[in-house]
Design a protein around this motif. Sequence first.
Motif, PDB file in Angstrom:
ATOM      1  N   SER A  82     -31.801   4.385   7.502  1.00 27.00           N
ATOM      2  CA  SER A  82     -31.403   5.645   6.873  1.00 27.00           C
ATOM      3  C   SER A  82     -30.603   5.307   5.631  1.00 27.00           C
ATOM      4  N   GLU A  91     -15.991  22.256   4.321  1.00 29.43           N
ATOM      5  CA  GLU A  91     -16.752  22.636   5.509  1.00 29.43           C
ATOM      6  C   GLU A  91     -18.215  22.914   5.171  1.00 29.43           C
ATOM      7  N   GLN A  97     -19.887  21.815   2.590  1.00 27.73           N
ATOM      8  CA  GLN A  97     -20.507  20.573   2.136  1.00 27.73           C
ATOM      9  C   GLN A  97     -20.912  19.711   3.336  1.00 27.73           C
ATOM     10  N   PHE A  98     -20.003  19.551   4.283  1.00 25.04           N
ATOM     11  CA  PHE A  98     -20.284  18.751   5.479  1.00 25.04           C
ATOM     12  C   PHE A  98     -21.441  19.363   6.260  1.00 25.04           C
ATOM     13  N   GLU A  99     -21.412  20.671   6.448  1.00 23.75           N
ATOM     14  CA  GLU A  99     -22.464  21.329   7.225  1.00 23.75           C
ATOM     15  C   GLU A  99     -23.812  21.246   6.522  1.00 23.75           C
ATOM     16  N   SER A 100     -23.829  21.257   5.205  1.00 25.65           N
ATOM     17  CA  SER A 100     -25.087  21.158   4.466  1.00 25.65           C
ATOM     18  C   SER A 100     -25.740  19.798   4.657  1.00 25.65           C
ATOM     19  N   TYR A 101     -24.928  18.745   4.643  1.00 17.37           N
ATOM     20  CA  TYR A 101     -25.467  17.402   4.886  1.00 17.37           C
ATOM     21  C   TYR A 101     -25.929  17.255   6.337  1.00 17.37           C
ATOM     22  N   ARG A 102     -25.157  17.809   7.280  1.00 19.39           N
ATOM     23  CA  ARG A 102     -25.555  17.722   8.689  1.00 19.39           C
ATOM     24  C   ARG A 102     -26.870  18.463   8.927  1.00 19.39           C
ATOM     25  N   ALA A 103     -26.966  19.680   8.387  1.00 20.51           N
ATOM     26  CA  ALA A 103     -28.172  20.485   8.566  1.00 20.51           C
ATOM     27  C   ALA A 103     -29.375  19.831   7.896  1.00 20.51           C
ATOM     28  N   GLY A 105     -29.752  16.586   7.468  1.00 19.62           N
ATOM     29  CA  GLY A 105     -30.110  15.444   8.301  1.00 19.62           C
ATOM     30  C   GLY A 105     -30.964  15.853   9.487  1.00 19.62           C
ATOM     31  N   LEU A 106     -30.597  16.940  10.139  1.00 26.23           N
ATOM     32  CA  LEU A 106     -31.393  17.437  11.269  1.00 26.23           C
ATOM     33  C   LEU A 106     -32.786  17.840  10.804  1.00 26.23           C
TER      34      LEU A 106
END
Length: 222
Positions: free
Chosen positions: A39, A148, A150-156, A158-159
Amino acid sequence: LLANTDDTNPYVYLSDGGHFENLGLYEMVLRRNRFIFVSDAGCDETCSLEDLGNAIRKIRIDLGIPVEFSSEFKIRARSDDPAAPAGRYWALGRIRYAVFDGTAPDDDGLILYVKPGFYGNEPRDVFNYASANKAFPHETTGDQFFSESQFESYRALGLHVVTTVQQELGTSIESLFDASVRKKFLQNGSWGPTPSRAAATRRAWTADVLGQLLKRYKNPNA
């Protein structure tokens, strides 16, 4: 600082290894791993693939093992132009252990290389964040204070990336650890010359270069 630490020194030098090779691919190939999942989350806004290129180059120079990607390499730099070529989050590569080990081609390794991107088909909240932040998803790694959203956008993202990869592969990433499944991908990929042809081509190229050097040595004006 002085590089004089040892196993009895009270001070320990801890490094993430990025000064040598950022992906950790070199050490995996050194250990002759048959399936490697990479990754690449480095800051690479132009998609120059610097970290991947650096790893492949070092592996070929130091270990003598070529790493070749199939012709279906469609990882692209971010483009907000609807007419831009369709991008893909992943690419399959073949680790040519057989070329230098003299083993069967089926013993080659398979690498699944995944890189986040923005191609316009992402979840709408990710699309919204990306529209307002043109560097996404390759914002500087020097930013250690994500908001918050920004973090959630990267997590979403990635999924979404992993889900899309498994759908397009037609199998789960976990299944590629199985030798029979991995063999199917190695047999069906467009990898260029077979190991035997690659070895013959390398020998012919070496002979030609040596011949040219010998000719120049005998006749400097040639």
